[in-house]
Design a protein around this motif. Structure first.
Motif, PDB file in Angstrom:
ATOM      1  N   MET A 115       0.903  -1.123  -0.188  1.00  0.00           N
ATOM      2  CA  MET A 115      -0.082   0.045  -0.016  1.00  0.00           C
ATOM      3  C   MET A 115       0.991   1.282  -0.002  1.00  0.00           C
ATOM      4  N   LEU A 116       0.594   2.236  -0.539  1.00  0.00           N
ATOM      5  CA  LEU A 116       1.239   3.382  -0.791  1.00  0.00           C
ATOM      6  C   LEU A 116       0.807   4.226   0.303  1.00  0.00           C
ATOM      7  N   GLU A 117       2.011   5.079   0.818  1.00  0.00           N
ATOM      8  CA  GLU A 117       1.609   6.090   1.934  1.00  0.00           C
ATOM      9  C   GLU A 117       0.782   7.106   1.146  1.00  0.00           C
ATOM     10  N   SER A 118       0.707   8.153   1.981  1.00  0.00           N
ATOM     11  CA  SER A 118      -0.323   9.346   1.425  1.00  0.00           C
ATOM     12  C   SER A 118       0.197   9.896   0.171  1.00  0.00           C
ATOM     13  N   ASN A 119       1.522  10.079   0.357  1.00  0.00           N
ATOM     14  CA  ASN A 119       1.979  10.972  -0.485  1.00  0.00           C
ATOM     15  C   ASN A 119       2.974  10.058  -1.370  1.00  0.00           C
ATOM     16  N   PRO A 120       2.680   9.276  -2.525  1.00  0.00           N
ATOM     17  CA  PRO A 120       3.371   8.166  -3.139  1.00  0.00           C
ATOM     18  C   PRO A 120       4.637   8.937  -3.973  1.00  0.00           C
ATOM     19  N   TRP A 121       4.639  10.143  -4.122  1.00  0.00           N
ATOM     20  CA  TRP A 121       5.939  10.811  -4.794  1.00  0.00           C
ATOM     21  C   TRP A 121       6.790  10.882  -3.920  1.00  0.00           C
ATOM     22  N   LYS A 122       6.635  11.426  -2.664  1.00  0.00           N
ATOM     23  CA  LYS A 122       7.624  11.675  -1.491  1.00  0.00           C
ATOM     24  C   LYS A 122       8.105  10.398  -1.315  1.00  0.00           C
ATOM     25  N   SER A 123       7.093   9.177  -1.188  1.00  0.00           N
ATOM     26  CA  SER A 123       7.561   7.804  -0.928  1.00  0.00           C
ATOM     27  C   SER A 123       8.700   7.298  -2.041  1.00  0.00           C
ATOM     28  N   LEU A 124       8.424   7.563  -3.294  1.00  0.00           N
ATOM     29  CA  LEU A 124       9.041   7.242  -4.388  1.00  0.00           C
ATOM     30  C   LEU A 124      10.473   7.877  -4.351  1.00  0.00           C
ATOM     31  N   VAL A 125      10.542   9.071  -4.049  1.00  0.00           N
ATOM     32  CA  VAL A 125      11.647   9.837  -4.089  1.00  0.00           C
ATOM     33  C   VAL A 125      12.711   9.373  -2.676  1.00  0.00           C
ATOM     34  N   SER A 126      12.066   9.468  -1.565  1.00  0.00           N
ATOM     35  CA  SER A 126      12.865   9.081  -0.412  1.00  0.00           C
ATOM     36  C   SER A 126      13.194   7.471  -0.712  1.00  0.00           C
ATOM     37  N   GLY A 127      12.340   6.520  -1.044  1.00  0.00           N
ATOM     38  CA  GLY A 127      12.940   5.275  -1.462  1.00  0.00           C
ATOM     39  C   GLY A 127      14.007   5.176  -2.187  1.00  0.00           C
ATOM     40  N   SER A 128      14.068   6.026  -3.320  1.00  0.00           N
ATOM     41  CA  SER A 128      15.212   5.968  -4.291  1.00  0.00           C
ATOM     42  C   SER A 128      16.402   6.519  -3.762  1.00  0.00           C
ATOM     43  N   LYS A 129      16.353   7.310  -2.986  1.00  0.00           N
ATOM     44  CA  LYS A 129      17.567   8.025  -2.287  1.00  0.00           C
ATOM     45  C   LYS A 129      18.164   7.146  -1.115  1.00  0.00           C
ATOM     46  N   ALA A 130      17.230   6.470  -0.486  1.00  0.00           N
ATOM     47  CA  ALA A 130      17.580   5.335   0.622  1.00  0.00           C
ATOM     48  C   ALA A 130      18.206   4.087  -0.178  1.00  0.00           C
ATOM     49  N   PHE A 131      17.751   3.791  -1.443  1.00  0.00           N
ATOM     50  CA  PHE A 131      18.373   2.507  -2.133  1.00  0.00           C
ATOM     51  C   PHE A 131      19.841   2.932  -2.399  1.00  0.00           C
TER      52      PHE A 131
END
Length: 130
Positions: free
Chosen positions: A1-17
């Motif tokens: 399930m996506l968090e309330s802001n999927p863009w923020k999740s995508l960006v932060s997940g990419s940076k974390a990777f």
């Protein structure tokens, strides 16, 4: 399930990777040695199964929610995944890794946001903000 802001999740997940992959062990074993040791095709299958599948699922959900421009999710996944793998190698060669990570983070964010749908199904402009 996506968090309330999927863009923020995508960006932060990419940076974390990128940060996780920058440990000496991960960068050397997973990005440099593995494709040679086990062959590029098998390495790509493993990459797709693990990190690639999470990225694909997230992008597919965002597409289904109408948040992405009308693009191939499979191609976008491949492009973003490949870019992040290359960035890990680039940052790994920099003398000042923290500066390089900051620079890359800004570029990753801009690159990802380039795929954000600008108007909703009713033609109303959507904010570009995370």
């Amino acid at each position: 399930m996506l968090e309330s802001n999927p863009w923020k999740s995508l960006v932060s997940g990419s940076k974390a990777f990128i940060r996780v992959m920058l440990s000496d062990e991960n960068q050397r074993v997973l990005i440099v040695d593995a494709p040679t040791a086990i062959g590029l095709r098998l390495w790509e299958e493993i990459d797709d199964t693990y990190s690639g599948s999470y990225l694909y699922d997230h992008l597919k959900s965002m597409s289904a929610m109408g948040k992405l421009t009308n693009l191939s999710v499979e191609a976008l996944t491949s492009m973003l995944s490949g870019a992040m793998d290359e960035v890990v190698m680039w940052v790994g060669k920099r003398d000042n890794k923290e500066t390089a990570i900051t620079e890359v983070g800004e570029i990753i964010e801009q690159m990802i946001l380039a795929f954000k749908r600008e108007v909703d199904s009713c033609g109303k402009k959507i904010s570009k903000l995370l």
